[in-house]
Design a protein around this motif. Structure first.
Motif, PDB file in Angstrom:
ATOM      1  N   VAL A  22       2.018 -29.458   3.476  1.00  0.00           N
ATOM      2  CA  VAL A  22       0.652 -29.945   3.642  1.00  0.00           C
ATOM      3  C   VAL A  22       0.274 -30.779   2.425  1.00  0.00           C
ATOM      4  O   VAL A  22       0.419 -30.332   1.278  1.00  0.00           O
ATOM      5  CB  VAL A  22      -0.335 -28.775   3.831  1.00  0.00           C
ATOM      6  N   ASP A  23      -0.233 -31.967   2.646  1.00  0.00           N
ATOM      7  CA  ASP A  23      -0.540 -32.893   1.560  1.00  0.00           C
ATOM      8  C   ASP A  23      -1.990 -32.838   1.103  1.00  0.00           C
ATOM      9  O   ASP A  23      -2.297 -33.252  -0.012  1.00  0.00           O
ATOM     10  CB  ASP A  23      -0.215 -34.331   2.001  1.00  0.00           C
ATOM     11  N   VAL A  24      -2.898 -32.364   1.965  1.00  0.00           N
ATOM     12  CA  VAL A  24      -4.311 -32.312   1.609  1.00  0.00           C
ATOM     13  C   VAL A  24      -5.032 -31.364   2.557  1.00  0.00           C
ATOM     14  O   VAL A  24      -4.661 -31.249   3.730  1.00  0.00           O
ATOM     15  CB  VAL A  24      -4.961 -33.717   1.658  1.00  0.00           C
ATOM     16  N   VAL A  25      -6.051 -30.700   2.038  1.00  0.00           N
ATOM     17  CA  VAL A  25      -6.924 -29.851   2.843  1.00  0.00           C
ATOM     18  C   VAL A  25      -8.320 -30.453   2.831  1.00  0.00           C
ATOM     19  O   VAL A  25      -8.881 -30.720   1.760  1.00  0.00           O
ATOM     20  CB  VAL A  25      -6.978 -28.412   2.311  1.00  0.00           C
ATOM     21  N   PHE A  26      -8.871 -30.678   4.015  1.00  0.00           N
ATOM     22  CA  PHE A  26     -10.274 -31.073   4.152  1.00  0.00           C
ATOM     23  C   PHE A  26     -11.072 -29.794   4.376  1.00  0.00           C
ATOM     24  O   PHE A  26     -10.986 -29.178   5.434  1.00  0.00           O
ATOM     25  CB  PHE A  26     -10.453 -32.053   5.309  1.00  0.00           C
ATOM     26  N   ALA A  27     -11.818 -29.401   3.359  1.00  0.00           N
ATOM     27  CA  ALA A  27     -12.439 -28.087   3.344  1.00  0.00           C
ATOM     28  C   ALA A  27     -13.702 -28.034   4.193  1.00  0.00           C
ATOM     29  O   ALA A  27     -14.380 -29.047   4.401  1.00  0.00           O
ATOM     30  CB  ALA A  27     -12.773 -27.691   1.907  1.00  0.00           C
ATOM     31  N   ASP A  28     -14.039 -26.822   4.623  1.00  0.00           N
ATOM     32  CA  ASP A  28     -15.312 -26.605   5.303  1.00  0.00           C
ATOM     33  C   ASP A  28     -16.474 -26.821   4.349  1.00  0.00           C
ATOM     34  O   ASP A  28     -17.484 -27.418   4.713  1.00  0.00           O
ATOM     35  CB  ASP A  28     -15.361 -25.197   5.880  1.00  0.00           C
ATOM     36  N   ALA A  29     -16.356 -26.307   3.109  1.00  0.00           N
ATOM     37  CA  ALA A  29     -17.292 -26.629   2.028  1.00  0.00           C
ATOM     38  C   ALA A  29     -18.742 -26.310   2.381  1.00  0.00           C
ATOM     39  O   ALA A  29     -19.585 -27.195   2.487  1.00  0.00           O
ATOM     40  CB  ALA A  29     -17.148 -28.097   1.637  1.00  0.00           C
ATOM     41  N   SER A  30     -19.043 -25.038   2.517  1.00  0.00           N
ATOM     42  CA  SER A  30     -20.374 -24.644   2.969  1.00  0.00           C
ATOM     43  C   SER A  30     -21.464 -24.924   1.949  1.00  0.00           C
ATOM     44  O   SER A  30     -22.621 -25.149   2.315  1.00  0.00           O
ATOM     45  CB  SER A  30     -20.390 -23.152   3.316  1.00  0.00           C
ATOM     46  N   GLY A  31     -21.139 -24.877   0.661  1.00  0.00           N
ATOM     47  CA  GLY A  31     -22.172 -25.012  -0.357  1.00  0.00           C
ATOM     48  C   GLY A  31     -22.903 -23.718  -0.659  1.00  0.00           C
ATOM     49  O   GLY A  31     -23.796 -23.690  -1.501  1.00  0.00           O
ATOM     50  N   VAL A  32     -22.539 -22.642   0.029  1.00  0.00           N
ATOM     51  CA  VAL A  32     -23.087 -21.307  -0.219  1.00  0.00           C
ATOM     52  C   VAL A  32     -22.042 -20.549  -1.032  1.00  0.00           C
ATOM     53  O   VAL A  32     -20.888 -20.428  -0.615  1.00  0.00           O
ATOM     54  CB  VAL A  32     -23.385 -20.578   1.103  1.00  0.00           C
ATOM     55  N   ALA A  33     -22.442 -20.037  -2.198  1.00  0.00           N
ATOM     56  CA  ALA A  33     -21.478 -19.494  -3.147  1.00  0.00           C
ATOM     57  C   ALA A  33     -20.556 -18.452  -2.519  1.00  0.00           C
ATOM     58  O   ALA A  33     -19.332 -18.497  -2.709  1.00  0.00           O
ATOM     59  CB  ALA A  33     -22.222 -18.905  -4.346  1.00  0.00           C
ATOM     60  N   GLU A  34     -21.105 -17.526  -1.773  1.00  0.00           N
ATOM     61  CA  GLU A  34     -20.296 -16.467  -1.163  1.00  0.00           C
ATOM     62  C   GLU A  34     -19.260 -17.042  -0.202  1.00  0.00           C
ATOM     63  O   GLU A  34     -18.090 -16.628  -0.190  1.00  0.00           O
ATOM     64  CB  GLU A  34     -21.210 -15.488  -0.434  1.00  0.00           C
ATOM     65  N   LEU A  35     -19.677 -17.999   0.600  1.00  0.00           N
ATOM     66  CA  LEU A  35     -18.762 -18.603   1.570  1.00  0.00           C
ATOM     67  C   LEU A  35     -17.760 -19.525   0.893  1.00  0.00           C
ATOM     68  O   LEU A  35     -16.598 -19.614   1.313  1.00  0.00           O
ATOM     69  CB  LEU A  35     -19.562 -19.363   2.625  1.00  0.00           C
ATOM     70  N   ASP A  36     -18.191 -20.227  -0.150  1.00  0.00           N
ATOM     71  CA  ASP A  36     -17.258 -21.066  -0.909  1.00  0.00           C
ATOM     72  C   ASP A  36     -16.150 -20.215  -1.515  1.00  0.00           C
ATOM     73  O   ASP A  36     -14.966 -20.591  -1.501  1.00  0.00           O
ATOM     74  CB  ASP A  36     -17.990 -21.804  -2.021  1.00  0.00           C
ATOM     75  N   ARG A  37     -16.540 -19.075  -2.067  1.00  0.00           N
ATOM     76  CA  ARG A  37     -15.534 -18.202  -2.682  1.00  0.00           C
ATOM     77  C   ARG A  37     -14.533 -17.704  -1.637  1.00  0.00           C
ATOM     78  O   ARG A  37     -13.318 -17.665  -1.892  1.00  0.00           O
ATOM     79  CB  ARG A  37     -16.209 -17.021  -3.380  1.00  0.00           C
ATOM     80  N   ALA A  38     -15.022 -17.342  -0.457  1.00  0.00           N
ATOM     81  CA  ALA A  38     -14.124 -16.881   0.600  1.00  0.00           C
ATOM     82  C   ALA A  38     -13.162 -17.985   1.017  1.00  0.00           C
ATOM     83  O   ALA A  38     -11.970 -17.729   1.251  1.00  0.00           O
ATOM     84  CB  ALA A  38     -14.942 -16.397   1.797  1.00  0.00           C
ATOM     85  N   GLU A  39     -13.664 -19.215   1.099  1.00  0.00           N
ATOM     86  CA  GLU A  39     -12.777 -20.317   1.485  1.00  0.00           C
ATOM     87  C   GLU A  39     -11.760 -20.607   0.385  1.00  0.00           C
ATOM     88  O   GLU A  39     -10.577 -20.834   0.669  1.00  0.00           O
ATOM     89  CB  GLU A  39     -13.586 -21.576   1.790  1.00  0.00           C
ATOM     90  N   ALA A  40     -12.213 -20.616  -0.868  1.00  0.00           N
ATOM     91  CA  ALA A  40     -11.287 -20.850  -1.971  1.00  0.00           C
ATOM     92  C   ALA A  40     -10.202 -19.775  -2.002  1.00  0.00           C
ATOM     93  O   ALA A  40      -9.016 -20.066  -2.248  1.00  0.00           O
ATOM     94  CB  ALA A  40     -12.047 -20.882  -3.293  1.00  0.00           C
ATOM     95  N   THR A  41     -10.578 -18.534  -1.748  1.00  0.00           N
ATOM     96  CA  THR A  41      -9.609 -17.436  -1.711  1.00  0.00           C
ATOM     97  C   THR A  41      -8.585 -17.655  -0.603  1.00  0.00           C
ATOM     98  O   THR A  41      -7.384 -17.419  -0.782  1.00  0.00           O
ATOM     99  CB  THR A  41     -10.332 -16.096  -1.513  1.00  0.00           C
ATOM    100  N   ALA A  42      -9.054 -18.115   0.558  1.00  0.00           N
ATOM    101  CA  ALA A  42      -8.132 -18.379   1.670  1.00  0.00           C
ATOM    102  C   ALA A  42      -7.167 -19.514   1.330  1.00  0.00           C
ATOM    103  O   ALA A  42      -5.971 -19.439   1.636  1.00  0.00           O
ATOM    104  CB  ALA A  42      -8.928 -18.714   2.926  1.00  0.00           C
ATOM    105  N   ILE A  43      -7.680 -20.561   0.688  1.00  0.00           N
ATOM    106  CA  ILE A  43      -6.832 -21.708   0.354  1.00  0.00           C
ATOM    107  C   ILE A  43      -5.795 -21.327  -0.692  1.00  0.00           C
ATOM    108  O   ILE A  43      -4.599 -21.615  -0.546  1.00  0.00           O
ATOM    109  CB  ILE A  43      -7.699 -22.889  -0.122  1.00  0.00           C
ATOM    110  N   THR A  44      -6.229 -20.660  -1.766  1.00  0.00           N
ATOM    111  CA  THR A  44      -5.270 -20.291  -2.810  1.00  0.00           C
ATOM    112  C   THR A  44      -4.329 -19.192  -2.342  1.00  0.00           C
ATOM    113  O   THR A  44      -3.182 -19.111  -2.794  1.00  0.00           O
ATOM    114  CB  THR A  44      -6.000 -19.845  -4.091  1.00  0.00           C
ATOM    115  N   GLY A  45      -4.793 -18.356  -1.423  1.00  0.00           N
ATOM    116  CA  GLY A  45      -3.907 -17.340  -0.872  1.00  0.00           C
ATOM    117  C   GLY A  45      -2.760 -17.937  -0.083  1.00  0.00           C
ATOM    118  O   GLY A  45      -1.658 -17.375  -0.041  1.00  0.00           O
ATOM    119  N   LEU A  46      -2.986 -19.085   0.528  1.00  0.00           N
ATOM    120  CA  LEU A  46      -1.956 -19.745   1.325  1.00  0.00           C
ATOM    121  C   LEU A  46      -1.124 -20.715   0.504  1.00  0.00           C
ATOM    122  O   LEU A  46       0.099 -20.786   0.644  1.00  0.00           O
ATOM    123  CB  LEU A  46      -2.617 -20.476   2.494  1.00  0.00           C
TER     124      LEU A  46
END
Length: 400
Positions: free
Chosen positions: A288-312
């Protein structure tokens, strides 16, 4: 069988057509500004990302103007642009060889608000007969299919921001079942009093008045998102059908998809959606060359997305971008715009930027692209989440 994108059209706050949108996106042009479509002074939310300069009379026959909400006017104009981009003349196709699947979220709120105001103030005889369908979240699919005599499979998906990816996936399924061409994507226009009031209770909207500090996903100063309007329409075809008819170009392939749903305990299944989409595409994370993030702008949701991305992908393991910081969250139109943006990024070998995010949260460990980055791209992962726990991920792949 592979589903390829042969045409696309974007109608967005930073561009009325695809190439204008793309140039503005690469330039980092911020379209978030004070709302002008109504007086928002009494609302806790006063910023939005409006599509400015759009004249429906330039795109639609006069008989359709009183029948349609702004979102449907956007959708019809974009469909015409996408068909032209794909060099598709519907008259040369069998009516049952073309289908339509779109995503909807807000529906025709502005139209509905106007007509119900007429009902309350003047009585039922002053309500437009078109109110019976113009407000409906499925109306874009219906109006597109009627206008272009597309009698093949039709449908609508309602999963808020995730809906655009779900609609594209449904269109891909219809291609696999034998329909040669599908029109898909999503479009919303929620910048009216009802549209804003419907979202205020979720507690996720930014209340800031500075357009450059209102929507800051993955930033230490994140306080929520900004609502925008618009979306994108894509033409999907079976690759063999596109080749046989001589399609002028192929932007890429819809190579993988997966959707999940968050359980009630508050945990996130976003990572599972991403993993499933890669598996469907037959890819490893390293490809995968790039991820286009959902990017909610809500801290709790941003952290969950960042965790999912770095986990993968691992910490700083893949470039991550969120061009929607320029145009806000477009509800059902947001993810199709991200898919279109990813395809244009692959075409031009450049990752568009995430603007205004000046202080990324270090603990997120994301390689956040904040300036245009020139690089060869083959596979892009697009991630989207809808309110109430909908997750979706799509992989688009270059066809070289």
């Amino acid at each position: 069988m592979s589903a390829v994108v042969t045409g696309l059209a974007v109608t967005a706050p930073n561009g009325l057509d695809t190439e204008e949108f793309w140039a503005s996106t690469l330039a980092g042009a911020n379209a978030i500004a004070p709302i002008s479509r109504f007086d928002a002074a009494g609302y806790p939310v006063r910023l939005g990302a409006e599509v400015r300069g759009f004249d429906p009379a330039e795109h639609l026959p006069g008989r359709l103007l009183p029948q349609t909400d702004r979102m449907t006017q956007f959708a019809l104009a974009a469909t015409g642009g996408a068909l032209a981009d794909a060099d598709v003349d519907p008259d040369r196709f069998g009516a049952y060889d073309m289908g339509v699947v779109t995503a909807g979220a807000a529906g025709g709120f502005e139209f509905g608000q106007r007509e119900l105001a007429a009902l309350w103030s003047s009585g039922p005889e002053h309500v437009s007969v078109y109110q019976s369908f113009a407000w409906f979240y499925a109306v874009n699919t219906g109006q597109i299919s009627i206008r272009h005599d597309m009698r093949g499979p039709t449908g609508v998906v309602v999963t808020e921001q995730a809906g655009g990816l779900d609609a594209i996936a449904q269109a891909r399924r219809r291609l696999r079942r034998g329909t040669p061409l599908m029109v898909t994507g999503g479009m919303d226009a929620p910048l009216c009093p009802w549209g804003i009031a419907a979202q205020i209770p979720n507690g996720r909207l930014s209340h800031r008045d500075d357009p450059e500090r209102a929507y800051l996903p993955f930033d230490t100063d994140a306080t929520g998102y900004v609502v925008g309007e618009g979306g994108a329409i894509l033409i999907l075809e079976d690759a063999g059908h596109a080749r046989d008819r001589g399609a002028p170009h192929v932007y890429g392939e819809i190579a993988g998809y997966c959707a999940t749903f968050d359980p009630r305990d508050g945990s996130s299944r976003l990572g599972a959606a991403m993993t499933g989409a890669l598996a469907d595409a037959g890819l490893t994370p390293a490809e995968v060359d790039v991820v286009f993030a959902d990017a909610s702008g809500v801290a709790e949701l941003d952290r969950a997305e960042a965790t999912a991305i770095t986990g993968l992908f691992g910490p700083h393991g893949v470039p991550v971008t969120a061009p929607k910081t320029m145009i806000g969250r477009l509800l059902s139109g947001g993810a199709p715009v991200d898919v279109a943006t990813a395809l244009l990024a692959i075409r031009d070998s450049v990752i568009p930027p995430t603007v205004n995010v000046s202080r990324p949260v270090p603990d997120y460990a994301l390689d956040l692209v904040r300036e245009p980055r020139i690089t060869r791209l083959t596979n892009a992962l697009i991630v989207a989440r809808g309110y109430h726990g909908f997750n979706a991920a799509v992989v688009v792949r270059a066809v070289r």
